[in-house]
Design a protein around this motif. Structure first.
Motif, PDB file in Angstrom:
ATOM      1  N   ASP A  75      85.891  20.719 -44.661  1.00 33.14           N
ATOM      2  CA  ASP A  75      86.062  19.499 -45.453  1.00 33.14           C
ATOM      3  C   ASP A  75      85.338  18.307 -44.843  1.00 33.14           C
ATOM      4  OD1 ASP A  75      87.748  19.221 -43.299  1.00 33.14           O
ATOM      5  OD2 ASP A  75      89.552  18.778 -44.467  1.00 33.14           O
ATOM      6  N   ASN A  76      84.195  18.572 -44.173  1.00 36.69           N
ATOM      7  CA  ASN A  76      83.345  17.521 -43.614  1.00 36.69           C
ATOM      8  C   ASN A  76      81.989  17.550 -44.316  1.00 36.69           C
ATOM      9  OD1 ASN A  76      85.356  17.026 -41.542  1.00 36.69           O
ATOM     10  ND2 ASN A  76      84.629  18.930 -40.611  1.00 36.69           N
ATOM     11  N   GLY A  77      81.530  16.374 -44.765  1.00 35.80           N
ATOM     12  CA  GLY A  77      80.286  16.323 -45.507  1.00 35.80           C
ATOM     13  C   GLY A  77      79.065  16.623 -44.663  1.00 35.80           C
ATOM     14  N   LEU A  78      79.111  16.277 -43.369  1.00 34.76           N
ATOM     15  CA  LEU A  78      77.995  16.480 -42.452  1.00 34.76           C
ATOM     16  C   LEU A  78      78.445  17.369 -41.297  1.00 34.76           C
ATOM     17  CD1 LEU A  78      76.633  12.824 -42.480  1.00 34.76           C
ATOM     18  CD2 LEU A  78      75.532  14.845 -43.492  1.00 34.76           C
ATOM     19  N   PRO A  79      77.512  17.934 -40.541  1.00 37.41           N
ATOM     20  CA  PRO A  79      77.899  18.795 -39.425  1.00 37.41           C
ATOM     21  C   PRO A  79      78.848  18.088 -38.455  1.00 37.41           C
ATOM     22  CG  PRO A  79      75.555  19.005 -39.847  1.00 37.41           C
ATOM     23  CD  PRO A  79      76.042  17.889 -40.716  1.00 37.41           C
ATOM     24  N   GLU A  80      79.787  18.833 -37.932  1.00 37.31           N
ATOM     25  CA  GLU A  80      80.758  18.286 -36.986  1.00 37.31           C
ATOM     26  C   GLU A  80      80.032  17.726 -35.770  1.00 37.31           C
ATOM     27  OE1 GLU A  80      85.074  19.876 -35.732  1.00 37.31           O
ATOM     28  OE2 GLU A  80      83.407  21.183 -35.144  1.00 37.31           O
ATOM     29  N   ILE A  81      80.492  16.554 -35.291  1.00 39.43           N
ATOM     30  CA  ILE A  81      79.874  15.913 -34.132  1.00 39.43           C
ATOM     31  C   ILE A  81      80.496  16.493 -32.871  1.00 39.43           C
ATOM     32  CG2 ILE A  81      79.377  13.739 -32.970  1.00 39.43           C
ATOM     33  CD1 ILE A  81      78.086  14.017 -35.758  1.00 39.43           C
ATOM     34  N   THR A  82      79.702  17.245 -32.130  1.00 39.65           N
ATOM     35  CA  THR A  82      80.185  17.859 -30.890  1.00 39.65           C
ATOM     36  C   THR A  82      79.428  17.359 -29.667  1.00 39.65           C
ATOM     37  OG1 THR A  82      78.668  19.724 -31.217  1.00 39.65           O
ATOM     38  CG2 THR A  82      80.911  19.955 -32.089  1.00 39.65           C
ATOM     39  N   GLY A  83      78.281  16.695 -29.877  1.00 45.82           N
ATOM     40  CA  GLY A  83      77.492  16.143 -28.777  1.00 45.82           C
ATOM     41  C   GLY A  83      77.501  14.634 -28.811  1.00 45.82           C
ATOM     42  N   ASN A  84      76.407  14.035 -28.328  1.00 44.65           N
ATOM     43  CA  ASN A  84      76.280  12.574 -28.303  1.00 44.65           C
ATOM     44  C   ASN A  84      75.251  12.177 -29.358  1.00 44.65           C
ATOM     45  OD1 ASN A  84      76.129   9.879 -27.701  1.00 44.65           O
ATOM     46  ND2 ASN A  84      75.670  10.142 -25.533  1.00 44.65           N
ATOM     47  N   VAL A  85      75.732  11.665 -30.489  1.00 48.61           N
ATOM     48  CA  VAL A  85      74.893  11.440 -31.666  1.00 48.61           C
ATOM     49  C   VAL A  85      74.923   9.967 -32.059  1.00 48.61           C
ATOM     50  CG1 VAL A  85      74.507  12.059 -34.081  1.00 48.61           C
ATOM     51  CG2 VAL A  85      75.374  13.787 -32.480  1.00 48.61           C
ATOM     52  N   THR A  86      73.748   9.381 -32.297  1.00 49.58           N
ATOM     53  CA  THR A  86      73.634   8.015 -32.802  1.00 49.58           C
ATOM     54  C   THR A  86      72.887   8.041 -34.124  1.00 49.58           C
ATOM     55  OG1 THR A  86      73.622   7.021 -30.592  1.00 49.58           O
ATOM     56  CG2 THR A  86      72.696   5.714 -32.379  1.00 49.58           C
ATOM     57  N   VAL A  87      73.472   7.406 -35.145  1.00 46.89           N
ATOM     58  CA  VAL A  87      72.835   7.320 -36.462  1.00 46.89           C
ATOM     59  C   VAL A  87      72.734   5.841 -36.824  1.00 46.89           C
ATOM     60  CG1 VAL A  87      72.903   8.016 -38.880  1.00 46.89           C
ATOM     61  CG2 VAL A  87      73.896   9.519 -37.128  1.00 46.89           C
ATOM     62  N   SER A  88      71.518   5.373 -37.118  1.00 52.06           N
ATOM     63  CA  SER A  88      71.330   3.964 -37.445  1.00 52.06           C
ATOM     64  C   SER A  88      70.530   3.820 -38.720  1.00 52.06           C
ATOM     65  CB  SER A  88      70.627   3.232 -36.301  1.00 52.06           C
ATOM     66  OG  SER A  88      69.323   3.748 -36.116  1.00 52.06           O
ATOM     67  N   GLY A  89      70.688   2.657 -39.373  1.00 53.13           N
ATOM     68  CA  GLY A  89      69.951   2.358 -40.589  1.00 53.13           C
ATOM     69  C   GLY A  89      69.772   0.868 -40.733  1.00 53.13           C
ATOM     70  N   ARG A  90      69.401   0.454 -41.939  1.00 53.10           N
ATOM     71  CA  ARG A  90      69.317  -0.971 -42.257  1.00 53.10           C
ATOM     72  C   ARG A  90      69.549  -1.094 -43.752  1.00 53.10           C
ATOM     73  NH1 ARG A  90      64.621  -4.154 -43.138  1.00 53.10           N
ATOM     74  NH2 ARG A  90      63.334  -2.501 -42.218  1.00 53.10           N
ATOM     75  N   ASP A  91      70.687  -1.669 -44.127  1.00 52.74           N
ATOM     76  CA  ASP A  91      71.092  -1.690 -45.537  1.00 52.74           C
ATOM     77  C   ASP A  91      71.091  -0.261 -46.091  1.00 52.74           C
ATOM     78  OD1 ASP A  91      71.958  -2.738 -47.944  1.00 52.74           O
ATOM     79  OD2 ASP A  91      69.926  -3.137 -48.668  1.00 52.74           O
ATOM     80  N   THR A  92      71.662   0.646 -45.309  1.00 51.43           N
ATOM     81  CA  THR A  92      71.641   2.075 -45.608  1.00 51.43           C
ATOM     82  C   THR A  92      73.062   2.568 -45.830  1.00 51.43           C
ATOM     83  OG1 THR A  92      69.683   2.335 -44.209  1.00 51.43           O
ATOM     84  CG2 THR A  92      70.933   4.336 -44.735  1.00 51.43           C
ATOM     85  N   THR A  93      73.234   3.469 -46.814  1.00 53.83           N
ATOM     86  CA  THR A  93      74.554   3.999 -47.146  1.00 53.83           C
ATOM     87  C   THR A  93      74.557   5.519 -47.031  1.00 53.83           C
ATOM     88  OG1 THR A  93      75.068   2.188 -48.667  1.00 53.83           O
ATOM     89  CG2 THR A  93      76.268   4.244 -48.997  1.00 53.83           C
TER      90      THR A  93
END
Length: 362
Positions: A75-93
């Protein structure tokens, strides 16, 4: 960021996301950095999987919406976070598609995992039989210049932090719904690991969240610690603790305003078997149906006001009378609540400890 009424502390987005819609997904720029073109969900999932192993930053396209139509992992839309993950954007959804038939949240951070989100909106998550509409975290979660909006869950409509380390900077949690408790955020102890949740929020706001049948419209803090500095808690609704509800927990409010929240009791703050310290903070214009328009403090609870005020709440400022040193209930403040108020119906004693539980991510 997208247009949304936010506290004065909100600043411009970090601007780390780059518009690269014309470029293929893959390593670009600094080492360990992956750019994902607009709405390339397969590439986003692959980037997260790679980052779980090797770490690194994932940069999303600016001014873009990434729409998830089906879960990736149970029931998770994206892969489970098991490591060190950074996700960035700009006016991003990143959102769950409005017409998606499966119920799923957007992110789950596993024990030992660490997720940092920067300059993003996370919306549309829906897990009515579980917890954490947008994000469930058992690990480390950092949100900077993020909007968590329009998500729904059984517990923790926006975010569910179960025994993890949770930090929010200049982040707004708005218009999320919990069927039980923690309309905006549920911060709870992991009973299996005997580990409390730790939440630190600097700037931003908890706005217009709702706990339908239980407590903690903006924030539910159970057997854990929460610190809010320069935060606005406004327009939230619950049975108890319209703004914030505490049970067996510790709360620190600094330069924070709690206003215009609604509950049956403890409209601004409901505090039981807990300790709350308010420094240079204001609790005002909250409305309870029965008592504790500003603060309800009972059952071995303690509230300390330092340079703070609890004023102009309905039908009183603090309840029981004398439970909060320095909080007075002037006779002219005892005005009956408006008859058009409609807090959620439900069992007021149910789910006091439900921020500790909830159906585990599947």
């Amino acid at each position: 960021m997208k247009s949304l009424v936010r506290s004065g502390a909100l600043t411009a987005a970090l601007g780390v996301g780059l518009s690269i819609a014309v470029l293929p997904a893959g390593p670009a720029g600094a080492a360990g950095e992956t750019h994902v073109r607009c709405n390339d969900i397969a590439a986003l999932k692959a980037a997260i999987t790679n980052a779980n192993t090797s770490g690194g930053r994932i940069t999303l396209a600016a001014h873009c919406t990434y729409t998830l139509t089906a879960p990736d992992h149970r029931d998770n839309g994206l892969p489970e976070i098991t490591g060190n993950v950074t996700v960035s954007g700009r006016d991003t959804t990143i959102r769950r598609a409005p017409g998606a038939t499966p119920d799923f949240r957007i992110f789950h951070v596993a024990i030992g995992g660490a997720l940092t989100l920067q300059s993003l909106e996370v919306s549309g998550g829906n897990v009515p039989d579980s917890a954490g509409g947008a994000i469930w975290s058992n690990g480390t979660l950092n949100l900077a210049d993020v909007i968590i909006k329009g998500n729904r869950a059984g517990t923790g409509g926006g975010v569910y932090n179960l025994g993890g380390q949770f930090r929010l900077d200049r982040t707004t949690v708005a218009h999320n719904t919990a069927l039980r408790n923690g309309g905006g955020i549920a911060n709870g102890r992991n009973a299996l690991l005997d580990r409390p949740g730790t939440m630190t929020m600097k700037g931003g706001a908890l706005l217009g969240n709702r706990a339908h049948n239980d407590n903690g419209g903006g924030l539910e803090n159970v057997r854990s610690t929460a610190s809010l500095d320069s935060v606005t808690v406004s327009g939230n609704t619950a049975l108890h603790g319209g703004g914030i509800n505490q049970f067996g927990a510790t709360l620190h409010l600094t330069s924070t305003t709690v206003r215009n929240n609604i509950a049956v009791s403890g409209a601004g703050l409901s505090n039981e078997f807990s300790t709350a310290t308010l420094t240079r903070s204001l609790v005002t214009r909250n409305t309870a149906i029965t008592a504790g328009g500003g603060i309800f403090s009972g059952n071995s609870a303690q509230v300390t006001l330092t340079g703070s005020a609890v004023v102009h709440n309905t039908p009183d400022n603090c309840s029981p009378e004398g439970s909060v040193p320095g909080c007075a209930n002037p006779a002219d403040n005892a005005t009956p609540p408006s008859s058009n108020l409609s807090p959620p119906a439900g069992n007021s004693s149910a789910g006091k400890n439900s921020a500790e539980t909830g159906k585990a991510p599947e």
